[in-house]
Design a protein around this motif. Structure first.
Motif, PDB file in Angstrom:
ATOM      1  N   ILE A 143     -21.557  -2.332   7.429  1.00 29.10           N
ATOM      2  CA  ILE A 143     -22.494  -1.903   8.475  1.00 29.10           C
ATOM      3  C   ILE A 143     -21.777  -1.021   9.489  1.00 29.10           C
ATOM      4  CG2 ILE A 143     -23.928  -2.702  10.394  1.00 29.10           C
ATOM      5  CD1 ILE A 143     -24.509  -5.227   8.749  1.00 29.10           C
ATOM      6  N   GLU A 144     -20.571  -1.421   9.859  1.00 33.84           N
ATOM      7  CA  GLU A 144     -19.806  -0.721  10.904  1.00 33.84           C
ATOM      8  C   GLU A 144     -19.326   0.659  10.449  1.00 33.84           C
ATOM      9  OE1 GLU A 144     -18.579  -0.852  14.839  1.00 33.84           O
ATOM     10  OE2 GLU A 144     -19.529  -2.508  13.756  1.00 33.84           O
ATOM     11  N   THR A 145     -18.932   0.764   9.170  1.00 32.88           N
ATOM     12  CA  THR A 145     -18.344   2.025   8.683  1.00 32.88           C
ATOM     13  C   THR A 145     -19.306   2.875   7.856  1.00 32.88           C
ATOM     14  OG1 THR A 145     -17.521   0.976   6.650  1.00 32.88           O
ATOM     15  CG2 THR A 145     -16.057   0.957   8.578  1.00 32.88           C
ATOM     16  N   GLN A 166     -22.924  -9.644  13.106  1.00 28.98           N
ATOM     17  CA  GLN A 166     -21.762 -10.118  13.868  1.00 28.98           C
ATOM     18  C   GLN A 166     -21.968 -11.552  14.341  1.00 28.98           C
ATOM     19  OE1 GLN A 166     -21.749  -7.028  16.819  1.00 28.98           O
ATOM     20  NE2 GLN A 166     -20.039  -5.940  15.886  1.00 28.98           N
ATOM     21  N   ILE A 167     -23.114 -11.816  14.918  1.00 23.31           N
ATOM     22  CA  ILE A 167     -23.397 -13.140  15.463  1.00 23.31           C
ATOM     23  C   ILE A 167     -23.489 -14.181  14.349  1.00 23.31           C
ATOM     24  CG2 ILE A 167     -25.124 -14.535  16.676  1.00 23.31           C
ATOM     25  CD1 ILE A 167     -25.758 -11.974  18.305  1.00 23.31           C
ATOM     26  N   ALA A 168     -24.170 -13.818  13.240  1.00 24.44           N
ATOM     27  CA  ALA A 168     -24.305 -14.753  12.123  1.00 24.44           C
ATOM     28  C   ALA A 168     -22.936 -15.128  11.564  1.00 24.44           C
ATOM     29  CB  ALA A 168     -25.170 -14.133  11.023  1.00 24.44           C
ATOM     30  N   LEU A 169     -22.067 -14.145  11.413  1.00 23.91           N
ATOM     31  CA  LEU A 169     -20.737 -14.398  10.866  1.00 23.91           C
ATOM     32  C   LEU A 169     -19.907 -15.265  11.798  1.00 23.91           C
ATOM     33  CD1 LEU A 169     -18.556 -13.879   8.736  1.00 23.91           C
ATOM     34  CD2 LEU A 169     -17.961 -11.791   9.958  1.00 23.91           C
ATOM     35  N   ILE A 170     -19.838 -14.881  13.071  1.00 19.41           N
ATOM     36  CA  ILE A 170     -19.003 -15.617  14.022  1.00 19.41           C
ATOM     37  C   ILE A 170     -19.578 -17.001  14.305  1.00 19.41           C
ATOM     38  CG2 ILE A 170     -17.981 -15.607  16.322  1.00 19.41           C
ATOM     39  CD1 ILE A 170     -16.883 -13.557  14.300  1.00 19.41           C
ATOM     40  N   ASP A 223     -29.020  -4.509  13.428  1.00 22.09           N
ATOM     41  CA  ASP A 223     -28.461  -5.102  12.213  1.00 22.09           C
ATOM     42  C   ASP A 223     -27.003  -5.507  12.423  1.00 22.09           C
ATOM     43  OD1 ASP A 223     -30.846  -4.701  10.911  1.00 22.09           O
ATOM     44  OD2 ASP A 223     -30.193  -2.903   9.818  1.00 22.09           O
ATOM     45  N   VAL A 224     -26.245  -4.642  13.095  1.00 27.23           N
ATOM     46  CA  VAL A 224     -24.824  -4.908  13.341  1.00 27.23           C
ATOM     47  C   VAL A 224     -24.652  -6.140  14.217  1.00 27.23           C
ATOM     48  CG1 VAL A 224     -22.676  -4.032  14.360  1.00 27.23           C
ATOM     49  CG2 VAL A 224     -24.153  -2.497  13.064  1.00 27.23           C
ATOM     50  N   GLU A 225     -25.411  -6.210  15.309  1.00 27.62           N
ATOM     51  CA  GLU A 225     -25.309  -7.349  16.226  1.00 27.62           C
ATOM     52  C   GLU A 225     -25.699  -8.650  15.531  1.00 27.62           C
ATOM     53  OE1 GLU A 225     -26.306  -5.186  20.519  1.00 27.62           O
ATOM     54  OE2 GLU A 225     -27.933  -5.867  19.212  1.00 27.62           O
ATOM     55  N   SER A 260     -14.107 -10.210  22.829  1.00 26.49           N
ATOM     56  CA  SER A 260     -15.206  -9.324  23.188  1.00 26.49           C
ATOM     57  C   SER A 260     -16.564  -9.846  22.752  1.00 26.49           C
ATOM     58  CB  SER A 260     -14.951  -7.932  22.600  1.00 26.49           C
ATOM     59  OG  SER A 260     -15.017  -7.951  21.201  1.00 26.49           O
ATOM     60  N   LYS A 261     -17.372  -8.965  22.159  1.00 23.60           N
ATOM     61  CA  LYS A 261     -18.752  -9.318  21.848  1.00 23.60           C
ATOM     62  C   LYS A 261     -18.884 -10.192  20.609  1.00 23.60           C
ATOM     63  CE  LYS A 261     -19.265  -5.023  19.268  1.00 23.60           C
ATOM     64  NZ  LYS A 261     -19.978  -3.745  19.196  1.00 23.60           N
TER      65      LYS A 261
END
Length: 313
Positions: free
Chosen positions: A147-149, A120-124, A115-117, A13-14
């Motif tokens: 961030i997600e929870t 996510q991108i930095a980690l992946i 912030d979430v996006e 996915s994203k």
């Protein structure tokens, strides 16, 4: 048309990284986002939530040489944080290399991201481009989960251990199946890196390791399986010696376990003599270093005199 199964997708996915972000936009957005622009380097800032904290100095020097010769071949991905100021989402190593060689401008692709996006991108992006060490990966995933929870790191760790105990049938189920646990499970499936069960059993224990082990683990000097094994040693002196030997001699996991088994003292007296024997071997190995340092040589002479006096008494 045959549908690809989720398990067959390396990253789903994203969460597939920068390429997935750009490919998921409309044609007009692609034109806008793929068109890099040169901006002053002092308007670009590092992110506090960057999952990668340790950069191999040798690899960084190689990158600096490449940037100095060829320039930055792939633009940084940034997001606006205030008027004409930008935060790095992907490309921190390139940014540091540019600063090191004195570039005044860097090519960037600007993208509006939450912030979430951004996290996510930095980690992946780091997982794909240059593997995070296990400690950075653990901390990064916990950041993403937080961030997600909207839970703190401590609350997340407690939740994950509760989920593990429930999954093993050790306690009555009241967390698994809840909206927050479903979010956690969904995020791990999206990452496609490891399961939440594996994360709890193999990665969370890293956070409890002694500081000296965390340091070498973060620097990539030792594998996390070896770090966990050495971390179980209670004797601080022996633990430090074992870390140094494991790194210097590239000890295997079985060799480390063998040394730990050999160390197990039957009494406090045996532990003392094991340390004495171990210290003697290390002194012999460091003979040249000690002889070339007058201060250390003098201190060693003093310690030997104390030992000789102790024996005489």
């Amino acid at each position: 048309m045959t549908q690809t199964k989720k398990k067959e997708q390396p990253y789903t996915s994203k969460l597939r990284g920068v390429a997935a972000l750009l490919e998921s936009t409309t044609s007009e957005e692609v034109i806008a986002t793929k068109a890099a622009e040169l901006i002053p380097i002092d308007r670009v800032h590092q992110s506090n939530s960057q999952p990668r904290r340790y950069f191999d100095p040798i690899k960084q020097e190689q990158l600096e040489a490449s940037v100095n010769q060829h320039g930055i071949l792939e633009p940084l991905l940034v997001r606006p944080i205030e008027l004409e100021q930008y935060e790095i989402v992907a490309g921190e190593r390139r940014f540091l290399a540019a600063k090191a060689i004195g570039l005044s401008k860097v090519p960037v692709v600007v993208k509006q991201l939450t912030d979430v996006e951004a996290m996510q991108i930095a980690l992946i992006e780091n997982l794909q481009r240059a593997e995070l060490n296990p400690l950075e990966e653990t901390e990064g995933i916990l950041q993403l989960l937080s961030i997600e929870t909207e839970l703190s790191k401590d609350e997340l760790v407690l939740l994950l251990y509760k989920m593990q105990n429930e999954a093993k049938g050790k306690v009555t189920q009241n967390v698994l199946g809840s909206p927050v646990s479903e979010k956690v499970i969904e995020l791990f499936e999206s990452l496609g890196k490891l399961s939440w069960e594996s994360f709890v059993s193999s990665r969370l224990p890293l956070l409890k390791l002694p500081p000296e082990i965390l340091t070498v683990l973060e620097q990539g000097k030792i594998e996390y399986t070896k770090a966990k094994t050495i971390g179980r040693v209670k004797d601080k002196t022996f633990r430090k010696q074992l870390i140094e030997e494991a790194i210097a001699s590239s000890l295997s996991l079985s060799q480390i376990r063998a040394r730990i088994n050999d160390f197990q003292p039957k009494s406090q007296q045996e532990a003392i003599f094991y340390r004495l024997d171990s210290a003697y071997k290390r002194v012999k190995k460091s003979k040249k270093l000690l002889l070339s340092n007058p201060k250390k040589q003098k201190k060693l002479d003093s310690l030997l005199t104390q030992i000789e006096n102790l024996i005489s008494e």
